[in-house]
Design a protein around this motif. Structure first.
Motif, PDB file in Angstrom:
ATOM      1  N   GLN A  49       0.813  -1.215   0.000  1.00 46.81           N
ATOM      2  CA  GLN A  49       0.000   0.000   0.000  1.00 46.81           C
ATOM      3  C   GLN A  49       0.851   1.271   0.000  1.00 46.81           C
ATOM      4  O   GLN A  49       0.476   2.276  -0.588  1.00 46.81           O
ATOM      5  CB  GLN A  49      -0.907   0.007   1.235  1.00 46.81           C
ATOM      6  N   ARG A  98      -0.332  -3.363 -10.715  1.00 53.79           N
ATOM      7  CA  ARG A  98      -1.290  -2.533  -9.984  1.00 53.79           C
ATOM      8  C   ARG A  98      -2.483  -2.150 -10.865  1.00 53.79           C
ATOM      9  O   ARG A  98      -3.609  -2.006 -10.379  1.00 53.79           O
ATOM     10  CB  ARG A  98      -0.582  -1.287  -9.442  1.00 53.79           C
ATOM     11  N   ASP A 140      -1.807  -5.384   3.338  1.00 55.14           N
ATOM     12  CA  ASP A 140      -0.558  -5.625   2.603  1.00 55.14           C
ATOM     13  C   ASP A 140      -0.393  -7.121   2.349  1.00 55.14           C
ATOM     14  O   ASP A 140      -0.928  -7.954   3.094  1.00 55.14           O
ATOM     15  CB  ASP A 140       0.637  -5.108   3.398  1.00 55.14           C
TER      16      ASP A 140
END
Length: 279
Positions: free
Chosen positions: A166, A202, A229
């Motif tokens: 993150q 991502r 995470d």
């Protein structure tokens, strides 16, 4: 109300401070050998990297070798991490029972796809392969062995551990760390290539790594912990011809379902651990 650790004073019994110092120095040598990987290190390299005197390194090496934590080549005299640490690494890596939780799901995924499936954990700034289920397809893509320890960003599972953090500042730190860059460069991965993998991951929600080993392709997904995470990653590797569209999408859907099932099975364990640490 429990006393917070920051307010507690640390007291030492006679001889304890020396033990703590010796352990810290031993950890420096072990970390240096871990970073060196399969090449190992010469005695002079251990002295240089640790900054300790030759006498101190000689004493530590003798003690560590006696207990099986390091080994020395018969020819050449280079030092390597000992096999005793392998057992410790697997025990530590499976502290959440993750390997046992994931095994039947990984087995089912490998049987459905006939491809090789990997489970990878992050340990500090490194990625450790803790489990592999070999596929039954006649031509296999075996790119990592259980116990292999690499810098982050090498392979689909390792990229997933990095790309889905993150904190972008943490990603950047790991991208720029000299030991990380050197480890990736040794496998032919430069910053530009890794940044492309990260941004594509991502954007797409999964990692796709092609030709890290020539002729192979890997796809990976992060296994998230309660904080959001990655605590691990699930990945699959095959010869590149087997992971071209449209089969790639079919395999990806199976991989995503397997990752979700592992997260579901793991959630009670991680939530219980989180609750204990907050108590």
């Amino acid at each position: 109300m429990p006393v917070q650790p920051a307010t507690m004073e640390r007291s030492f019994t006679p001889g304890e401070r020396g033990l703590e110092q010796s352990f810290g120095r031993a950890a420096v040598l072990l970390n240096a050998l871990a970073d060196a990987g399969a090449t190992g290190l010469r005695f002079v390299d251990l002295v240089r990297r640790s900054g300790f005197s030759q006498t101190t390194v000689h004493r530590l090496v003798a003690a560590l070798a006696e207990h099986g934590f390091i080994e020395q080549e018969a020819a050449g005299g280079r030092y390597h991490l000992g096999m005793r640490l392998a057992g410790w690494a697997f025990a530590a890596a499976n502290r959440f029972g993750l390997a046992e939780v994931a095994h039947p799901v990984m087995q089912a995924l490998s049987e459905a796809t006939q491809d090789t499936v990997y489970l990878t954990l992050r340990s500090g700034d490194m990625a450790i392969c803790v489990s592999r289920i070999d596929g039954t397809y006649p031509i296999r893509a075996v790119v990592t062995n259980p116990g292999d320890r690499r810098v982050l960003g090498l392979g689909a599972g390792s990229v997933a551990l990095l790309a889905f953090l993150q904190d972008r500042a943490e990603i950047e730190r790991l991208l720029l760390a000299p030991e990380q860059r050197a480890g990736r460069a040794a496998h032919g991965v430069d910053d530009e290539r890794l940044r492309h993998w990260i941004e594509a991951s991502r954007r797409d929600g999964y990692t796709l790594v092609q030709d890290l080993v020539p002729g192979t392709t890997g796809i990976g997904q992060p296994i998230f912990g309660p904080a959001g995470d990655p605590v691990a990653s699930l990945s699959l590797a095959a010869i590149s011809a087997r992971l071209q569209p449209p089969r790639r999408q079919e395999v990806l859907q199976r991989l995503q379902a397997a990752r979700a099932e592992i997260e579901r099975r793991l959630r009670p364990i991680l939530n219980a651990r989180t609750a204990l640490t907050r108590a």
